[in-house]
Design a protein around this motif. Structure first.
Motif, PDB file in Angstrom:
ATOM      1  N   ALA A   1       0.858  -1.188   0.000  1.00  0.00           N
ATOM      2  CA  ALA A   1       0.000   0.000   0.000  1.00  0.00           C
ATOM      3  C   ALA A   1       0.889   1.231   0.000  1.00  0.00           C
ATOM      4  N   ARG A   2       0.534   2.215  -0.846  1.00  0.00           N
ATOM      5  CA  ARG A   2       1.354   3.422  -0.960  1.00  0.00           C
ATOM      6  C   ARG A   2       0.479   4.671  -0.920  1.00  0.00           C
ATOM      7  N   PHE A   3       1.063   5.740  -0.392  1.00  0.00           N
ATOM      8  CA  PHE A   3       0.424   7.061  -0.357  1.00  0.00           C
ATOM      9  C   PHE A   3       1.505   8.101  -0.575  1.00  0.00           C
ATOM     10  N   PRO A   4       1.174   9.142  -1.393  1.00  0.00           N
ATOM     11  CA  PRO A   4      -0.093   9.424  -2.071  1.00  0.00           C
ATOM     12  C   PRO A   4      -0.103   8.852  -3.486  1.00  0.00           C
ATOM     13  N   ASP A   5      -1.264   8.960  -4.169  1.00  0.00           N
ATOM     14  CA  ASP A   5      -1.307   8.543  -5.575  1.00  0.00           C
ATOM     15  C   ASP A   5      -1.135   9.737  -6.509  1.00  0.00           C
ATOM     16  N   ALA A   6      -0.991  10.933  -5.915  1.00  0.00           N
ATOM     17  CA  ALA A   6      -0.696  12.159  -6.655  1.00  0.00           C
ATOM     18  C   ALA A   6       0.025  13.098  -5.695  1.00  0.00           C
ATOM     19  N   PRO A   7       0.861  14.007  -6.188  1.00  0.00           N
ATOM     20  CA  PRO A   7       1.570  14.925  -5.288  1.00  0.00           C
ATOM     21  C   PRO A   7       0.611  15.671  -4.365  1.00  0.00           C
ATOM     22  N   THR A   8       0.998  15.829  -3.096  1.00  0.00           N
ATOM     23  CA  THR A   8       0.129  16.479  -2.118  1.00  0.00           C
ATOM     24  C   THR A   8       0.931  17.432  -1.247  1.00  0.00           C
ATOM     25  N   GLU A   9       1.005  18.674  -1.647  1.00  0.00           N
ATOM     26  CA  GLU A   9       1.672  19.686  -0.829  1.00  0.00           C
ATOM     27  C   GLU A   9       0.927  19.891   0.486  1.00  0.00           C
TER      28      GLU A   9
ATOM     29  N   MET B   1      -8.646  -1.419   2.464  1.00  0.00           N
ATOM     30  CA  MET B   1      -8.716  -2.778   1.920  1.00  0.00           C
ATOM     31  C   MET B   1      -8.014  -3.705   2.896  1.00  0.00           C
ATOM     32  N   ARG B   2      -8.111  -5.011   2.671  1.00  0.00           N
ATOM     33  CA  ARG B   2      -7.401  -6.030   3.438  1.00  0.00           C
ATOM     34  C   ARG B   2      -6.356  -6.693   2.551  1.00  0.00           C
ATOM     35  N   GLY B   3      -5.378  -7.314   3.206  1.00  0.00           N
ATOM     36  CA  GLY B   3      -4.479  -8.217   2.499  1.00  0.00           C
ATOM     37  C   GLY B   3      -3.190  -7.614   1.996  1.00  0.00           C
ATOM     38  N   VAL B   4      -2.833  -6.374   2.395  1.00  0.00           N
ATOM     39  CA  VAL B   4      -1.546  -5.821   1.978  1.00  0.00           C
ATOM     40  C   VAL B   4      -0.456  -6.296   2.940  1.00  0.00           C
ATOM     41  N   THR B   5       0.777  -6.288   2.451  1.00  0.00           N
ATOM     42  CA  THR B   5       1.888  -6.778   3.276  1.00  0.00           C
ATOM     43  C   THR B   5       2.557  -5.666   4.068  1.00  0.00           C
ATOM     44  N   ARG B   6       2.541  -4.435   3.527  1.00  0.00           N
ATOM     45  CA  ARG B   6       3.178  -3.325   4.225  1.00  0.00           C
ATOM     46  C   ARG B   6       2.697  -2.007   3.621  1.00  0.00           C
ATOM     47  N   PHE B   7       3.044  -0.912   4.313  1.00  0.00           N
ATOM     48  CA  PHE B   7       2.761   0.430   3.809  1.00  0.00           C
ATOM     49  C   PHE B   7       4.070   1.179   3.642  1.00  0.00           C
ATOM     50  N   GLU B   8       4.160   1.984   2.588  1.00  0.00           N
ATOM     51  CA  GLU B   8       5.331   2.840   2.397  1.00  0.00           C
ATOM     52  C   GLU B   8       4.935   4.087   1.629  1.00  0.00           C
ATOM     53  N   PRO B   9       5.708   5.170   1.735  1.00  0.00           N
ATOM     54  CA  PRO B   9       5.419   6.356   0.932  1.00  0.00           C
ATOM     55  C   PRO B   9       5.560   6.039  -0.554  1.00  0.00           C
ATOM     56  N   ASN B  10       4.846   6.784  -1.359  1.00  0.00           N
ATOM     57  CA  ASN B  10       4.941   6.598  -2.805  1.00  0.00           C
ATOM     58  C   ASN B  10       6.075   7.481  -3.331  1.00  0.00           C
ATOM     59  N   TRP B  11       7.292   6.944  -3.218  1.00  0.00           N
ATOM     60  CA  TRP B  11       8.485   7.714  -3.571  1.00  0.00           C
ATOM     61  C   TRP B  11       8.485   8.146  -5.029  1.00  0.00           C
ATOM     62  N   ALA B  12       7.964   7.317  -5.902  1.00  0.00           N
ATOM     63  CA  ALA B  12       7.997   7.630  -7.333  1.00  0.00           C
ATOM     64  C   ALA B  12       7.106   8.810  -7.674  1.00  0.00           C
TER      65      ALA B  12
ATOM     66  N   HIS C   1       5.742  11.281  -5.200  1.00  0.00           N
ATOM     67  CA  HIS C   1       5.994  12.508  -4.443  1.00  0.00           C
ATOM     68  C   HIS C   1       7.085  12.251  -3.398  1.00  0.00           C
ATOM     69  N   PRO C   2       8.347  12.278  -3.813  1.00  0.00           N
ATOM     70  CA  PRO C   2       9.428  12.019  -2.853  1.00  0.00           C
ATOM     71  C   PRO C   2       9.455  13.003  -1.696  1.00  0.00           C
ATOM     72  N   ALA C   3       9.011  14.245  -1.913  1.00  0.00           N
ATOM     73  CA  ALA C   3       9.014  15.222  -0.821  1.00  0.00           C
ATOM     74  C   ALA C   3       8.109  14.770   0.315  1.00  0.00           C
ATOM     75  N   PHE C   4       7.006  14.104   0.001  1.00  0.00           N
ATOM     76  CA  PHE C   4       6.131  13.598   1.056  1.00  0.00           C
ATOM     77  C   PHE C   4       6.842  12.497   1.841  1.00  0.00           C
ATOM     78  N   GLY C   5       7.538  11.605   1.134  1.00  0.00           N
ATOM     79  CA  GLY C   5       8.271  10.545   1.821  1.00  0.00           C
ATOM     80  C   GLY C   5       9.332  11.092   2.750  1.00  0.00           C
TER      81      GLY C   5
END
Length: 226
Positions: free
Chosen positions: A139-147, A174-185, A187-191
């Protein structure tokens, strides 16, 4: 949380962020999308969706898009749902304590956080983010850049420096994900801001959810990798 008046439909297309065209009972109708994110990996032509019928007067559409099947996995897409289920989870002792005070939508400094609460003599802010993006079980966040999201993290860091507890909470819809991480690709600034927040003492939580055709509830913590 529970939904009433849920109906199955087929997604056709999305002419803008707020409207989707669906096939409902054999007819093409317009539907309100309760999530302004891109959701491109979810809203594919022919995808099975769930909509909530509305009898409210004066609406331009008769229903709201609530959830979508991604293969066999049901993903809740209601952008208002993460705050509601977190509030239920928090008031039910999800953090290991039962807060004596919970106040939604609370302004502190130049930030407006989703929750302020008090428990065991501590004061805390929590900012909630809904997560619908899943790629190969991650699971990753965000799916679009978010200032705005970056600003919230900076606000939580300031709150910690002032003696508050602070939480950045990612509700995985949702269920069944293995982990969460920032969406580096995307919006790296959010990560980087999330890493900085964790190092400053902001508690980063990811929680997955049980999703059914007419309900959503927090299930369990998910591993966070920053």
């Amino acid at each position: 949380m529970r939904y009433e008046n849920i109906r199955p439909a087929i997604f056709l297309n999305r002419p803008n962020r707020f409207i989707a065209n669906i096939r409902l009972d054999g007819n093409a109708v317009a539907c309100h999308v309760k999530n302004t994110g891109r959701c491109r990996e979810l809203l594919l032509p022919g995808a099975r969706v769930l909509v909530q019928m509305s009898g409210a007067a004066g609406r331009k559409t008769s229903c709201d898009l609530i959830a979508v099947w991604k293969g066999s996995r049901l993903v809740n897409m209601d952008a208002q749902a993460p705050n509601r289920v977190f509030g239920e989870w928090l008031s039910g002792g999800g953090l290991g304590v039962t807060p004596g005070l919970i106040r939604p939508e609370c302004t502190h400094g130049d930030s407006r956080f989703d929750f302020y609460f008090e428990a065991n003599g501590r004061r805390a802010f929590a900012e909630i983010k809904g997560v619908t993006l899943e790629e190969e079980g991650v699971a990753r966040f965000p799916d679009a850049p978010t200032e705005r999201g970056v600003k919230h993290l900076h606000g939580l860091i300031r709150a910690v420096s002032e003696g508050y507890d602070a939480y950045a909470v990612f509700i995985i819809q949702m269920r069944g994900v293995t982990r969460f991480e920032p969406n580096w690709a995307v919006h790296p600034a959010f990560g980087h801001a999330l890493q900085k927040a964790q190092a400053a003492g902001v508690r980063v939580l990811a929680l997955d959810c049980d999703v059914t055709e007419n309900s959503l509830a927090i299930h369990a913590p998910v591993q966070v990798e920053l």
